[in-house]
Design an enzyme around this catalytic site. Structure first.
Site, PDB file in Angstrom:
ATOM      1  N   LYS A  65     120.506 -23.757   5.718  1.00 58.72           N
ATOM      2  CA  LYS A  65     121.167 -22.783   4.830  1.00 58.72           C
ATOM      3  C   LYS A  65     122.626 -23.219   4.670  1.00 58.72           C
ATOM      4  CE  LYS A  65     121.828 -17.708   4.729  1.00 58.72           C
ATOM      5  NZ  LYS A  65     121.542 -16.466   5.478  1.00 58.72           N
ATOM      6  N   SER A  84     118.158 -11.116   7.086  1.00 59.77           N
ATOM      7  CA  SER A  84     118.179 -12.254   6.174  1.00 59.77           C
ATOM      8  C   SER A  84     117.367 -13.471   6.564  1.00 59.77           C
ATOM      9  CB  SER A  84     119.630 -12.691   5.928  1.00 59.77           C
ATOM     10  OG  SER A  84     120.296 -11.704   5.186  1.00 59.77           O
ATOM     11  N   SER A  90     119.132 -13.131   2.788  1.00 55.63           N
ATOM     12  CA  SER A  90     119.925 -14.076   2.053  1.00 55.63           C
ATOM     13  C   SER A  90     119.482 -15.530   2.257  1.00 55.63           C
ATOM     14  CB  SER A  90     121.395 -13.945   2.444  1.00 55.63           C
ATOM     15  OG  SER A  90     121.551 -14.101   3.823  1.00 55.63           O
TER      16      SER A  90
END
Lengths: 491, 99, 488
Positions: free
Chosen positions: A80, A179, A155
């Protein structure tokens, strides 16, 4: 080798060890896969293909010399984009960091590298980890490989999309209010939020410091356990890092569910807003747990009702402070102004997206003079209630089971009109972050209504990932969904 | 709690966000909406409950007073939008900050 | 200033002191703490506030803070937190400062100060730990903010450990404030926690001062005074403020609550740039650092490492060495000097005043000439003791001893060694001297007769003649004795 890109990290490690495949071959397969799918999915923000191949070659050399850095030497991964990577652009999904190239590595990236993992690139996310769909990314959303009209969750949406589509065997995301678990649930993956403090936050671009925790997104439970063993454990660069080494989760993973007491949360079961398809699959999952030897009991966690309200005060408050550093003095893209205040104010209003601005405003307000006690102060007390509730319940049960998300993957734009509707996605996941406990989401099938994945969440006592992995593994093996054709999107 | 325009302006200034008029109007409504939801916890009587600022029981995490290598000047300045004489350049500062 | 005016008014003053700690590394990272150097060469992701960086507290800085607190008779908190103080400013790498708010490491202390007015006990509200900011240079004008076109930031200083000491408003005059700062400075210097150089900014003083008519219950308008860069400036700035506020009150003028800056050249204060409203720092507990619960063992260890306060040392110098106030002030001006004196006095073992005099009258002169500190001189305290003993034993005269000291200063040798090398040893053998004395008496019959007649003052002349004949090496005391014996 066919379907190399859908092999789990554990399988790839075995193949590498048995010299049935080389790291370069694996790297090439994943580069091809990225070329195949990423235009549709937009999981990547930055690909490091050349570096990947260089690292793969070096890995193969180490293997032939009999000196692999670990069992997983040569297995690629992508992170990420809020894990700081030296020499590789890092944006945290925001335009305000466009073009920033860090001069240092996060601890997590260093540990992966020390284990011989290879870097494929950096993955899309909601801006500064704020969101549940990647629709808040400053660079456009990612798409769910199960149905590209739907969101992959957020996310850590880019990570989830890429892992689910076979673009990488595993990816590190972060979980602040869900997330990692929610995108895992929406994409049919395993997602873990470790106990707060288990994995170092040094070099993880902060959203809400007391809630953020890096977590793995994988296709199998064993991979998640292995990933956590590689990266977790005390880091002297992080004061909130638990001063203990990581236990051997894999060693205990086949312990089974027999005899475990699992609580089912009364307030969640009674809540409205959960899709019927989700309810159905999760109910089946509870039956399966019982079949495997668990005793399911009803538990009450009254404080869980206030989780979202508390979370949406604590998290924005901390983020309003964490994001104050983005002022284009030392880094970031600057918008000029006649004086420093206007330069900073213009830079930030242009560089941040709507959701980030909204949370900064909310957080600043919640901390401001006269309002601290009513908002932030109150929310911190709800945290105490949540911790106490969980302690009380865990005196009686070993795990708590819930749906991970009230919904399956929703269409783009379905929840963007009203921010609050997006926030309510986190209702089952948020209390775990408030308390600091560990939790895992495992796939429990697809919804009979729309064929989209549904996730089962198992919450454990703080630092009891071992029990969580045991139960999740037994469930996964019995369900037989992961690794099957059914357990894979037809992308 | 109704968030009015004056409050939005004040908070935006504190947060260094030069929001447009349209953004300010929208923000007033959105924040009001979110805070109404938060009002749920405002109604609770939690005076006897201690606030939790740290969920984990770690205490006294410290490091020994040892010097470690710093970044070079080049590295330190590498991300900077504007640099002069080895320093980060910013437009004129109008106010003194008392601390 | 008329005495009457002063009687009508009273001053209330509190001080806020910032001390840069002399640790090797910064408060939350391993960058070196130092002064000067090329800009932005002592920074890292943490003290630059790069995305993803995290603070880790410097153990020594925490210990130094406790040391300061204990030396100021504070209680040490059993639970202490760092808080974030949020505000935007270009010299702030994170746009929040990690500081302490309502749970400081030390609190509720006091310190005694003494002066012409008597003694005052000044309460210490708190001693807490925080981090320093970077440094700004303002370009394009006078060098000050208000007429600059842009600014340049250097973060070498950012993250340096900073201790904040806040006093209660127990100070009631500029003289008291000065004494307080002076005492505090000596105390900190003696603890070894900071080099307390006000010119370099490692000790910074801000004052809050208000004046009101005696008898009034409400405090006057509080004025903050900054930019006092020496102990003397503190006195001057606050004297000016007291006067200014008194005059304003007398004239019926309204005093504004504001921040004023002291100007060295004019010895006056003038208003700074007023900020819009007061700041809202939105303090909340620092989530990246964990709470402090210092153990009783640790506190005990720090407490036992404290040593004396300057006041205690001064009292002991009076009782143990019998020194007067003026001498004590000079000898305790720095702990290095005081330590040196004590080592010499102990090695000597006799009347310490002699040692004190040698240091102040002679050694300091040599140090000043050479522009060095006592610690840098080649003479060890024990060696000075040796010199004084030589004079005591009449092996050399006082005058000769000064020359020996100069030699010791230049080469570091023992006094006895130098005296022997130079053949300076006094002739103290009565037999040897008698011959010379008799010669002189014979050669100076007139003077000798005067002494015989009762004019004892003339002995001095005869002593001088003996000294000349012996090349300055006769023991004058002994000569005097022998002359008296023979002539009276």
């Amino acid at each position: 080798m066919t379907d190399l890109h859908y092999k789990s990290a554990t399988e790839l490690a075995e193949l590498l060890e048995n010299q049935e495949v080389s790291a370069v071959e694996i790297a090439r397969a994943l580069i091809e896969r990225a070329d195949e799918i990423d235009e549709r999915l937009h999981a990547y923000l930055h690909r490091t293909d050349e570096r990947l191949l260089d690292e793969a070659r070096a890995s193969d050399e180490r293997r032939s010399a009999g000196e692999p850095r670990s069992r997983f030497d040569g297995v690629p991964t992508a992170h990420k984009d809020l894990f700081v990577t030296k020499g590789v652009p890092t944006t945290s999904g925001s335009r305000i960091l466009e073009g920033w190239v860090p001069t240092y590595d996060s601890t997590l990236v260093e540990r992966c590298s020390a284990a011989g993992l290879l870097l494929q690139g950096k993955l899309n996310m909601d801006e500064f980890a704020m969101g549940s769909s990647t629709e808040n990314s400053g660079y456009g959303p990612s798409r769910n490989p199960w149905d590209t009209n739907t969101v992959p969750g957020g996310s850590s949406g880019g990570s989830a999309a890429l892992v689910a589509a076979g673009g990488t065997p595993w990816s590190w995301g972060t979980d602040t209010g869900g997330s990692v678990r929610q995108p895992a649930s929406l994409c049919g993956l395993v997602g873990v939020k470790p106990t707060y403090g288990l994995v170092s936050r040094y070099g993880v671009i902060a959203f809400a410091s007391s809630l953020d925790q890096p977590g793995p997104l994988t296709r199998t439970v064993a991979d998640a356990a292995a990933f956590l063993q590689i990266a977790g454990g005390h880091d002297p660069m992080d004061s909130t890092s638990i001063p203990q080494p990581v236990p051997d989760y894999l060693g205990a993973i086949e312990g089974g569910i027999e005899g475990l007491r699992i609580g089912v949360v009364k307030e969640f079961e009674e809540a409205e807003g959960t899709e019927p398809g989700v309810k159905a699959r999760v109910a089946e999952a509870y039956r399966r747990l019982e079949k495997l030897g668990a005793e399911l009991v009803e538990v009450s966690l009254p404080s869980f009702e206030f989780g979202i309200s508390a979370y949406y005060l604590v998290a924005p408050a901390e983020c309003s402070s964490n994001l104050a550093r983005y002022d284009a003095v030392r880094y970031g893209s600057r918008v000029d102004g006649p004086d420093v205040v206007s330069m900073m104010s213009r830079t930030r209003v242009e560089g941040f997206g709507d959701e980030v601005k909204r949370r900064i405003m909310l957080g600043t307000y919640a901390l401001s003079a006269g309002y601290y006690d009513a908002y932030y102060g109150k929310a911190q007390r709800v945290r105490t209630l949540t911790i106490r509730d969980l302690e009380r319940v865990f005196a009686d049960v070993d795990l708590i089971a819930t749906p991970t998300s009230p919904s399956t993957a929703f269409e783009f734009g379905a929840k963007t009109a009203d921010p609050l509707s997006m926030y309510l996605n986190d209702v089952f996941t948020v209390p775990v972050n408030l308390a600091g406990n560990a939790a895992i989401s495992v796939p429990c099938g697809t919804s009979p209504d729309n064929g989209l994945p549904v996730g089962l969440q198992l919450i454990a006592k703080a630092l009891d990932e071992t029990t969580m992995f045991r139960a999740a593994y037994a469930f996964e093996q019995d369900l037989g969904w992961a690794g099957s054709d059914e357990g894979r999107p037809s992308l | 709690m109704d968030i009015d325009r004056a409050t939005v302006d004040h908070v935006a200034r504190l947060a260094r966000l030069d929001l447009s008029d349209e953004e300010r109007e929208r923000m007033a409504a959105e924040l009001t909406n979110i805070l109404e939801h938060a009002a749920k916890i405002q109604a609770l009587d939690l005076d006897d409950v201690e606030p939790t600022s740290h969920a984990i029981p770690i205490r006294n995490a410290m490091r020994p007073d040892e010097v470690r290598p710093s970044l070079t000047q080049e590295q330190a300045l590498s991300g900077a939008p504007e640099v002069e004489d080895g320093r980060f350049k910013v437009p004129s500062i109008l106010e003194e900050e008392s601390p | 200033m008329s005495a009457t005016k002063e009687d009508l008014f009273e001053t209330t003053c509190g001080l806020e002191i910032h001390v840069e700690l002399a640790t090797a590394s910064k408060m939350f990272c391993g960058c070196r703490v130092d002064f000067g150097g090329e800009p932005n060469t002592r920074t890292c992701p943490v003290c630059l506030g790069l995305p993803g960086s995290l603070p880790v507290a410097n153990e020594k800085a925490v210990e130094y803070t406790m040391k300061i607190g204990l030396a100021l008779n504070c209680k040490i908190a059993d639970y202490s937190l760092f808080h974030r103080k949020n505000y935007f400013y270009p010299d702030m790498p994170k746009n929040y400062q990690i500081s302490q708010y309502d749970l400081p490491l030390c609190y509720a202390g006091h310190v005694e100060i003494a002066g012409d007015w008597g003694t005052t006990t000044v309460g210490i509200t708190r001693v807490h730990l925080e981090e320093d900011t970077g440094k700004s240079i303002h370009v394009g004008g006078s060098g000050r903010i208000h007429d600059s076109t842009y600014s340049l930031e250097d973060f070498n200083r950012a993250g340096t450990p900073l201790v904040e000491i806040v006093s209660e408003p127990d100070i009631h005059s500029a003289a008291e404030a000065r004494a307080f700062v002076s005492e505090l400075r000596m105390l900190l210097e003696g603890l070894g926690v900071s080099d307390v150089r006000m010119e370099e900014g490692s000790l910074r003083i801000d004052a809050n001062i208000s004046v009101r008519r005696k008898g009034e219950t409400e405090h006057g308008t509080k004025v903050e005074v900054k930019n006092m860069n020496s102990v003397r400036s503190v006195g001057r700035a606050l004297e000016y403020e007291e006067r200014r506020q008194r005059e304003a009150l007398e004239a019926g003028e309204l005093l504004v609550q504001e921040t004023r800056h002291f100007d060295e050249k004019s010895s006056t204060t003038s208003p700074g740039r007023t900020k819009e409203g007061s700041s809202d720092y939105r303090y909340f507990p620092e989530p990246d650092l964990v709470p402090f619960e210092p153990s009783a063992e640790w506190i005990e260890r720090v407490a036992s490492s404290l040593g004396e306060t300057p006041t205690q040392r001064r009292a002991r110098f009076a009782s143990e060495y019998g020194l007067g106030a003026a001498d004590i002030d000079v000898l305790t001006a720095t702990s290095a000097t005081a330590d040196w004196f004590e080592a010499a006095a102990r090695a000597y073992g006799g009347d310490s005043k002699k040692v004190a005099n040698w240091i102040m009258a002679d050694l300091f002169g040599l140090l000043n000439e050479a522009s060095i500190e006592l610690s840098q001189s080649k003479i060890a305290p024990e060696q000075l003791a040796g010199l004084v003993k030589l004079v005591d034993g009449k092996s050399i005269s006082g005058k000769q001893a000064k020359a020996v000291l100069a030699e010791m200063f230049a080469g570091g040798k023992d006094a006895a060694v130098i005296a022997k090398e130079k053949g300076l040893e006094q002739i103290s053998d009565a037999g040897a001297l008698e011959t010379v004395v008799e010669e002189v008496i014979a050669e100076n019959a007139e003077a000798a007769d005067k002494v015989r007649a009762g004019n004892l003052g003339t002995i001095g002349f005869l002593v001088g003649q003996v000294m000349k004949k012996s090349g300055g090496q006769a023991n004058p005391g002994l000569v005097n004795e022998l002359l008296r014996k023979k002539l009276t």
